[in-house]
Design a protein around this motif. Structure first.
Motif, PDB file in Angstrom:
ATOM      1  N   LYS A 153       0.821  -1.217   0.000  1.00 38.46           N
ATOM      2  CA  LYS A 153       0.000   0.000   0.000  1.00 38.46           C
ATOM      3  C   LYS A 153       0.854   1.266   0.000  1.00 38.46           C
ATOM      4  O   LYS A 153       0.576   2.232  -0.713  1.00 38.46           O
ATOM      5  CB  LYS A 153      -0.911   0.005   1.235  1.00 38.46           C
ATOM      6  N   PHE A 154       1.921   1.267   0.796  1.00 32.36           N
ATOM      7  CA  PHE A 154       2.697   2.495   0.982  1.00 32.36           C
ATOM      8  C   PHE A 154       4.117   2.427   0.434  1.00 32.36           C
ATOM      9  O   PHE A 154       4.779   3.455   0.331  1.00 32.36           O
ATOM     10  CB  PHE A 154       2.739   2.865   2.472  1.00 32.36           C
ATOM     11  N   GLY A 155       4.607   1.246   0.114  1.00 28.26           N
ATOM     12  CA  GLY A 155       5.890   1.130  -0.553  1.00 28.26           C
ATOM     13  C   GLY A 155       7.092   0.923   0.348  1.00 28.26           C
ATOM     14  O   GLY A 155       6.993   0.928   1.584  1.00 28.26           O
ATOM     15  N   LEU A 156       8.248   0.757  -0.296  1.00 22.87           N
ATOM     16  CA  LEU A 156       9.490   0.423   0.400  1.00 22.87           C
ATOM     17  C   LEU A 156       9.939   1.505   1.385  1.00 22.87           C
ATOM     18  O   LEU A 156      10.385   1.203   2.487  1.00 22.87           O
ATOM     19  CB  LEU A 156      10.607   0.199  -0.624  1.00 22.87           C
ATOM     20  N   ARG A 157       9.841   2.773   0.996  1.00 25.09           N
ATOM     21  CA  ARG A 157      10.355   3.843   1.853  1.00 25.09           C
ATOM     22  C   ARG A 157       9.620   3.902   3.185  1.00 25.09           C
ATOM     23  O   ARG A 157      10.244   4.032   4.248  1.00 25.09           O
ATOM     24  CB  ARG A 157      10.264   5.187   1.129  1.00 25.09           C
ATOM     25  N   THR A 158       8.304   3.794   3.156  1.00 22.99           N
ATOM     26  CA  THR A 158       7.531   3.835   4.402  1.00 22.99           C
ATOM     27  C   THR A 158       7.897   2.671   5.312  1.00 22.99           C
ATOM     28  O   THR A 158       8.056   2.839   6.531  1.00 22.99           O
ATOM     29  CB  THR A 158       6.020   3.790   4.090  1.00 22.99           C
ATOM     30  N   LYS A 198      15.137   5.852  -0.977  1.00 22.41           N
ATOM     31  CA  LYS A 198      14.168   6.277  -1.989  1.00 22.41           C
ATOM     32  C   LYS A 198      13.213   5.132  -2.306  1.00 22.41           C
ATOM     33  O   LYS A 198      13.580   3.962  -2.205  1.00 22.41           O
ATOM     34  CB  LYS A 198      14.912   6.718  -3.252  1.00 22.41           C
ATOM     35  N   GLU A 199      12.007   5.453  -2.711  1.00 23.24           N
ATOM     36  CA  GLU A 199      10.963   4.454  -2.943  1.00 23.24           C
ATOM     37  C   GLU A 199      11.332   3.461  -4.048  1.00 23.24           C
ATOM     38  O   GLU A 199      11.298   2.255  -3.852  1.00 23.24           O
ATOM     39  CB  GLU A 199       9.649   5.163  -3.278  1.00 23.24           C
ATOM     40  N   LYS A 200      11.674   3.972  -5.238  1.00 22.45           N
ATOM     41  CA  LYS A 200      11.975   3.103  -6.373  1.00 22.45           C
ATOM     42  C   LYS A 200      12.738   3.909  -7.417  1.00 22.45           C
ATOM     43  O   LYS A 200      12.697   5.145  -7.414  1.00 22.45           O
ATOM     44  CB  LYS A 200      10.696   2.531  -6.990  1.00 22.45           C
ATOM     45  N   PRO A 201      13.447   3.258  -8.332  1.00 23.91           N
ATOM     46  CA  PRO A 201      14.148   3.989  -9.391  1.00 23.91           C
ATOM     47  C   PRO A 201      13.162   4.548 -10.407  1.00 23.91           C
ATOM     48  O   PRO A 201      12.001   4.128 -10.465  1.00 23.91           O
ATOM     49  CB  PRO A 201      15.056   2.923 -10.016  1.00 23.91           C
ATOM     50  N   LYS A 202      13.643   5.479 -11.223  1.00 23.21           N
ATOM     51  CA  LYS A 202      12.762   6.102 -12.211  1.00 23.21           C
ATOM     52  C   LYS A 202      12.307   5.103 -13.262  1.00 23.21           C
ATOM     53  O   LYS A 202      11.163   5.159 -13.730  1.00 23.21           O
ATOM     54  CB  LYS A 202      13.501   7.269 -12.876  1.00 23.21           C
ATOM     55  N   HIS A 203      13.172   4.168 -13.634  1.00 20.70           N
ATOM     56  CA  HIS A 203      12.863   3.183 -14.662  1.00 20.70           C
ATOM     57  C   HIS A 203      13.012   1.774 -14.096  1.00 20.70           C
ATOM     58  O   HIS A 203      13.861   1.539 -13.231  1.00 20.70           O
ATOM     59  CB  HIS A 203      13.795   3.349 -15.870  1.00 20.70           C
ATOM     60  N   PRO A 204      12.210   0.827 -14.556  1.00 17.26           N
ATOM     61  CA  PRO A 204      12.355  -0.554 -14.086  1.00 17.26           C
ATOM     62  C   PRO A 204      13.728  -1.108 -14.470  1.00 17.26           C
ATOM     63  O   PRO A 204      14.209  -0.854 -15.580  1.00 17.26           O
ATOM     64  CB  PRO A 204      11.219  -1.295 -14.795  1.00 17.26           C
ATOM     65  N   PRO A 205      14.372  -1.878 -13.583  1.00 18.51           N
ATOM     66  CA  PRO A 205      15.719  -2.369 -13.861  1.00 18.51           C
ATOM     67  C   PRO A 205      15.765  -3.651 -14.682  1.00 18.51           C
ATOM     68  O   PRO A 205      16.837  -4.078 -15.096  1.00 18.51           O
ATOM     69  CB  PRO A 205      16.285  -2.606 -12.456  1.00 18.51           C
ATOM     70  N   SER A 206      14.617  -4.293 -14.869  1.00 19.53           N
ATOM     71  CA  SER A 206      14.597  -5.548 -15.624  1.00 19.53           C
ATOM     72  C   SER A 206      13.254  -5.691 -16.330  1.00 19.53           C
ATOM     73  O   SER A 206      12.271  -5.024 -15.977  1.00 19.53           O
ATOM     74  CB  SER A 206      14.807  -6.745 -14.693  1.00 19.53           C
ATOM     75  N   ARG A 207      13.211  -6.561 -17.338  1.00 17.47           N
ATOM     76  CA  ARG A 207      11.965  -6.812 -18.065  1.00 17.47           C
ATOM     77  C   ARG A 207      10.907  -7.416 -17.146  1.00 17.47           C
ATOM     78  O   ARG A 207       9.732  -7.089 -17.228  1.00 17.47           O
ATOM     79  CB  ARG A 207      12.239  -7.710 -19.265  1.00 17.47           C
ATOM     80  N   ALA A 208      11.334  -8.314 -16.254  1.00 18.87           N
ATOM     81  CA  ALA A 208      10.385  -8.927 -15.324  1.00 18.87           C
ATOM     82  C   ALA A 208       9.754  -7.880 -14.410  1.00 18.87           C
ATOM     83  O   ALA A 208       8.555  -7.908 -14.137  1.00 18.87           O
ATOM     84  CB  ALA A 208      11.081 -10.004 -14.495  1.00 18.87           C
ATOM     85  N   GLN A 209      10.559  -6.918 -13.931  1.00 13.67           N
ATOM     86  CA  GLN A 209      10.022  -5.875 -13.070  1.00 13.67           C
ATOM     87  C   GLN A 209       9.104  -4.938 -13.844  1.00 13.67           C
ATOM     88  O   GLN A 209       8.084  -4.478 -13.329  1.00 13.67           O
ATOM     89  CB  GLN A 209      11.159  -5.083 -12.419  1.00 13.67           C
ATOM     90  N   SER A 210       9.440  -4.652 -15.104  1.00  9.62           N
ATOM     91  CA  SER A 210       8.577  -3.839 -15.945  1.00  9.62           C
ATOM     92  C   SER A 210       7.214  -4.492 -16.121  1.00  9.62           C
ATOM     93  O   SER A 210       6.167  -3.847 -15.998  1.00  9.62           O
ATOM     94  CB  SER A 210       9.242  -3.634 -17.317  1.00  9.62           C
ATOM     95  N   LEU A 211       7.224  -5.786 -16.384  1.00  7.43           N
ATOM     96  CA  LEU A 211       5.975  -6.522 -16.524  1.00  7.43           C
ATOM     97  C   LEU A 211       5.207  -6.557 -15.217  1.00  7.43           C
ATOM     98  O   LEU A 211       3.981  -6.443 -15.187  1.00  7.43           O
ATOM     99  CB  LEU A 211       6.262  -7.945 -17.009  1.00  7.43           C
ATOM    100  N   SER A 212       5.927  -6.691 -14.111  1.00  9.59           N
ATOM    101  CA  SER A 212       5.289  -6.698 -12.797  1.00  9.59           C
ATOM    102  C   SER A 212       4.575  -5.382 -12.530  1.00  9.59           C
ATOM    103  O   SER A 212       3.463  -5.352 -12.006  1.00  9.59           O
ATOM    104  CB  SER A 212       6.341  -6.956 -11.713  1.00  9.59           C
ATOM    105  N   TYR A 213       5.209  -4.245 -12.906  1.00  7.26           N
ATOM    106  CA  TYR A 213       4.547  -2.943 -12.759  1.00  7.26           C
ATOM    107  C   TYR A 213       3.285  -2.885 -13.623  1.00  7.26           C
ATOM    108  O   TYR A 213       2.243  -2.377 -13.202  1.00  7.26           O
ATOM    109  CB  TYR A 213       5.484  -1.816 -13.180  1.00  7.26           C
TER     110      TYR A 213
END
Length: 541
Positions: free
Chosen positions: A159-164, A285-300
């Protein structure tokens, strides 16, 4: 690959110019298309086995790709509004190493506070005037707290992400450290219990993070190494927790002097915890500006803020391979927790007055395990042999435990150092393997959920093994207690052999050729005229 409908491609012999239709030419020369303004279809979205597609969605090239057709039973198929700006760009951020190292540091601080009582069990028994079982519970409260809080914290993570989650975990760790400073009198044992319980709640916000941080921040060829580094911090904290308390808190009779030495340890850990909390506020920081892998891009692309946790858990427990991994991971990690908690007691029984060396043996176990964890992480990134590596490490854990059991009472401490180190290399080296194997088996489910369930299993078995082995040691001696663990580790090795290597995340990464990873700030040139150029602004460190 989902293509646009033929009658969308051409109208009166002229290509359609609808601004809502964005055509992205991939490297293979095919096209992936979004037919809705709010949805951008990444080239990796296809009818691959690793992606569950609702039966109503046809995988034929002529099918239309309206977002409403991508409904999945678990609610995972709707695009998330919180995903990075451009899913078609695969890049890794320079900040990723700072993030994982900072996490590793505050995880280390929390792990130190877990074992700081158990490593000098007899000294705290004398200071507070309580039983060995009461001191054991200062370790077991970490395990007990985790079980009911897993699902709420997993929900908060989504719900709130890694930073929280990072802020909350480091803040509670800091608070617990300072509360313990109010327990420097023999009658204030309940205050030290309160401080330890606060730290145990912080641990719930920490233990399930390594695989999530690795997936969100690191490329496909770095995730296992990154996960190992994240787990490395926890193991380093345990190692320091074995080494430092026996040095800072000597076994003396004078209560006032003992309270003074304990206060030094508590002040040091309080200061370190405070510094790390401040660094998390500034750096994490919560997350990078761009997904670091194809799997993470698909997950988003498939993520949904309304995903049902109950349905996610049901899907996970219908995955037989994951269920077997949950059991085997729990048996291994639970045995490690029991050994860590009871090590001081076992060594003192055979080598009276050797509290410092008992701590050094624990240090040897964990340092060797950290080396094993890093080596196994690098090996996995290179070979992707998750099943084979996990099985070999598990079998060697059993062998190491048997040898340690047979040599503990020989009367030679140097032998115990060698056999304990060998056992630790494989036993604690297994822990990041389990996390990464779980993510592979359960993709695209939440990494926090799969890691959390592994940790619940570890806490449950840890409590059972610690209580059981403690009672066996008190009544029958150390060898029967260690044989008890050997039996269950053998069971875990047998069950591991039945896990099928269904590497879903690897399949997603191989679905189309992986984009060449580039670090943020590096310039990228597109030489293929058929590709639509992508302009990426530099992300400042």
């Amino acid at each position: 690959m989902v293509n646009e409908d033929p009658n969308q491609q051409e109208q009166n012999g002229t290509p359609a110019q609808d601004p809502a239709l964005r055509v992205d030419h991939s490297a293979s020369g095919h096209q992936s298309v979004s037919t809705h303004p709010s949805v951008s279809m990444h080239p990796s979205v296809s009818a691959h086995p690793s992606v569950s597609i609702h039966p109503a969605v046809s995988a034929r090239p002529s099918s239309s790709a309206h977002p409403s057709m991508l409904a999945q039973s678990g609610g995972l198929a709707r695009p998330s509004s919180s995903c990075p700006e451009d899913l078609s760009v695969i890049k890794v951020s320079k900040r990723r190493w700072v993030v994982v190292l900072l996490f590793s540091c505050y995880s280390m601080c929390n792990a130190f506070q877990w074992i700081q009582y158990g490593s000098i069990n007899n000294i705290f028994m004398h200071f507070y005037g309580v039983s060995a079982f009461a001191i054991d519970w200062l370790s077991m409260c970490y395990m007990l707290t985790y079980i009911p809080l897993l699902l709420p914290v997993a929900w908060l993570l989504e719900k709130f992400g890694l930073r929280t989650i990072a802020l909350t975990g480091s803040a509670l760790n800091c608070l617990g450290a300072w509360v313990k400073l109010g327990s420097l009198k023999p009658h204030l044992f309940p205050v030290t219990v309160l401080g330890q319980i606060i730290c145990s709640v912080a641990q719930v916000f920490i233990l399930g993070m390594p695989s999530r941080i690795a997936s969100v921040w690191f490329g496909a060829n770095e995730v296992s190494t990154a996960c190992s580094i994240a787990v490395f911090g926890n193991q380093l904290g345990i190692a320091i927790g074995f080494l430092v308390p026996p040095v800072l808190v000597p076994n003396i009779e004078d209560q006032d002097k003992l309270a003074y030495h304990i206060s030094i340890m508590f002040y040091i850990i309080g200061g370190v915890a405070t510094l790390l909390f401040i660094l998390v506020i500034i750096v994490f920081k919560e997350k990078p500006k761009h997904p670091p892998s194809r799997a993470q891009s698909l997950s988003y692309a498939l993520a949904s803020p309304d995903a049902s946790y109950l349905s996610s858990i049901v899907r996970l427990f219908r995955n037989l391979n994951f269920v077997l991994l949950v059991i085997t991971y729990g048996l291994n990690a639970g045995a490690f927790y029991a050994l860590s908690t009871l090590l001081n007691r076992m060594v003192i029984l055979h080598y009276p007055g050797e509290e410092v060396n008992a701590g050094r043996i624990g240090l040897t176990i964990v340092i060797a395990g950290m080396l094993g964890a890093v080596i196994s992480g690098i090996w996995l990134d290179r070979s992707k042999t998750y099943k084979e590596t996990t099985l070999v490490v598990y079998i060697m854990t059993v062998v190491g435990m048997v040898v340690y059991t047979l040599t503990l009472n020989l009367g030679h401490l140097w032998v115990v150092f060698i056999t304990a180190g060998t056992m630790g290399f494989f036993m604690t080296g297994y822990l990041p393997l389990g996390f990464e194997f779980a993510v592979e088996l359960t993709y695209p489910e939440s990494e926090g959920m799969s890691s959390g369930l592994l940790n619940v299993s570890a806490q449950v078995f840890g409590i059972i093994f610690t209580i059981s082995q403690g009672q066996i040691i008190d009544n029958y001696g150390t060898m029967p207690g260690n044989i008890f663990l050997c039996v269950f580790l053998t069971l875990g090795a047998v069950l591991t052999a039945f896990i099928r290597a269904d590497l879903r995340r690897q399949k997603a990464n191989r679905e189309t050729p992986e984009n060449k990873l580039q670090e943020e700030g590096e310039e990228e040139e597109e030489s293929n005229a058929n590709k639509v150029p992508t302009i990426v602004s530099e992300e400042h460190f």
